[in-house]
Write a protein that holds these residues in place. Sequence first.
Motif, PDB file in Angstrom:
ATOM      1  N   TYR A 130      31.395  36.658  40.381  1.00  0.00           N
ATOM      2  CA  TYR A 130      31.169  37.853  41.189  1.00  0.00           C
ATOM      3  C   TYR A 130      31.505  39.158  40.458  1.00  0.00           C
ATOM      4  N   LEU A 131      32.501  39.105  39.592  1.00  0.00           N
ATOM      5  CA  LEU A 131      32.917  40.334  38.902  1.00  0.00           C
ATOM      6  C   LEU A 131      31.971  40.697  37.750  1.00  0.00           C
ATOM      7  N   TYR A 174      33.466  47.462  51.837  1.00  0.00           N
ATOM      8  CA  TYR A 174      34.767  47.455  51.167  1.00  0.00           C
ATOM      9  C   TYR A 174      35.678  46.413  51.825  1.00  0.00           C
ATOM     10  N   GLU A 175      36.499  45.784  51.009  1.00  0.00           N
ATOM     11  CA  GLU A 175      37.512  44.848  51.510  1.00  0.00           C
ATOM     12  C   GLU A 175      38.806  45.077  50.730  1.00  0.00           C
ATOM     13  N   ILE A 177      42.340  44.445  49.055  1.00  0.00           N
ATOM     14  CA  ILE A 177      43.048  43.313  48.454  1.00  0.00           C
ATOM     15  C   ILE A 177      44.512  43.402  48.850  1.00  0.00           C
ATOM     16  N   GLN A 200      39.147  37.107  37.191  1.00  0.00           N
ATOM     17  CA  GLN A 200      38.064  36.470  37.933  1.00  0.00           C
ATOM     18  C   GLN A 200      38.478  35.185  38.648  1.00  0.00           C
ATOM     19  N   LEU A 203      40.391  35.898  41.945  1.00  0.00           N
ATOM     20  CA  LEU A 203      39.782  36.741  42.975  1.00  0.00           C
ATOM     21  C   LEU A 203      39.068  35.892  44.023  1.00  0.00           C
ATOM     22  N   TYR A 237      40.698  47.570  46.074  1.00  0.00           N
ATOM     23  CA  TYR A 237      39.649  47.084  46.969  1.00  0.00           C
ATOM     24  C   TYR A 237      38.583  46.298  46.206  1.00  0.00           C
ATOM     25  N   TYR A 238      37.909  45.406  46.964  1.00  0.00           N
ATOM     26  CA  TYR A 238      36.629  44.866  46.521  1.00  0.00           C
ATOM     27  C   TYR A 238      35.542  45.792  47.054  1.00  0.00           C
ATOM     28  N   TRP A 240      32.104  45.034  47.692  1.00  0.00           N
ATOM     29  CA  TRP A 240      31.131  43.939  47.736  1.00  0.00           C
ATOM     30  C   TRP A 240      29.723  44.511  47.640  1.00  0.00           C
ATOM     31  N   TYR A 255      30.961  41.722  43.311  1.00  0.00           N
ATOM     32  CA  TYR A 255      31.834  42.832  43.681  1.00  0.00           C
ATOM     33  C   TYR A 255      32.320  43.573  42.456  1.00  0.00           C
ATOM     34  N   LEU A 257      35.786  46.063  41.493  1.00  0.00           N
ATOM     35  CA  LEU A 257      37.113  46.472  41.961  1.00  0.00           C
ATOM     36  C   LEU A 257      37.171  47.997  42.041  1.00  0.00           C
TER      37      LEU A 257
END
Length: 404
Positions: A130-131, A174-175, A177, A200, A203, A237-238, A240, A255, A257
């Motif tokens: 994802y990163l 946004y999510e 962390i 990675q 996460l 934050y992520y 996404w 996502y 960061l």
Amino acid sequence: MKKIRYYIMILFVMVILLLIPNISKAAVEVTREVYSNNGSMRFKFTGLNLDIQKEYEFGLSRTSSESISDDDYVLIDEKTSNSATVDIKASIDKFKQVISATDKGYITIRKKEDKSEVVKAKEVDLKMPYLMVTNYTVIDNGSKFNLSGGDIEEIECALIPSGVISEYNAYYQYEKITNENIINQYKSIKASKGDFLELQDDLTTNIPKSNWTQWNLLSGNSGYPQSTISVPENGLYYLWVYFSPKSDLKDIYGYILVDNIQPEIALQSISLPQTANVEIGKTLNLTVQFNPSTATNKIVTWTSSDSSVATVDNSGKVTAIKLGSTIITATSQDGNKVATCTVTVTATSSGQNGSGASGGQEDPTTAKGKIPQTGENILIVSSVVALFSIGIFTYFKFNKFRGI
């Protein structure tokens, strides 16, 4: 009897012949290295039996049953007698088509000379970490993109095939962390100017199910969710990103960061009241004063020097158990700063002395004078009855003797 043994031996040999290919296939192991955000990755196959004097080639298919044309095979450049490294370059159109369509692919390795297969349709993971889905791993909060008058490049998803750019819609959310381990690792990598891709494996892989917002701009395979990156509050934050295809291509999730971690403010000292009193059986809440009040880390631990007198919990609540004194200590996580408070457990202040007296005042509800006692009345009545009985007995007895 001999025929039965003969048939059993034939059956045994057939079973072995069936198992040998599976055993051979099971011995082959594959490891993966993703080296570009465009989907390019290498797969190393071990447990092979190769002739290093011969040439080998590989092909990639979407399913295990899909046939691969001779033109779609690519020469293997790196091999040993028992291993081969397969390079899936997303710049090659036939590979890009598979990567864009599925998260699982199937690799076949064969000898170029006679096309004999060494590995048949081995399943491999084509899903991007994802990163690595975009051209960013980290963006600072408040960053503004070029097309909106800012100074950073737009977010690009190189996984989107150039020929089907218009076939995708882009969404974001946004999510925050909250995992302290991840946050501390991030800070450490940032301080050492390391590679954030090291994070990675730690996460999240839990894709949000709802609350997606469409990007403000998607032009080709790049654009931005907001003209200026803006998370709700301080922290890490992520961001996404979700690229949704309008055709039969695969969903793309990833996502970036977003760093909105404020500079840490060191704690200079902490303090508590010097003394405090609490009645036995009751509780007292102690509050630590931090200097400066804006210190980043305000975590403290609490202890009682005599827990038989009073105990203290993690929030600073003191519970009085018996008469006496104890020292309550608060120790900060940042710098091990210490503050103490001498807590004295006192008797209750209700004024009760054990007899139920309320200070000597007359109770208006109590009757005045002497209260008759039931035992005394019974004794008097009994005495009168006894004397009366004796008198009558004596009278009749006396008259009887007079008549004799």
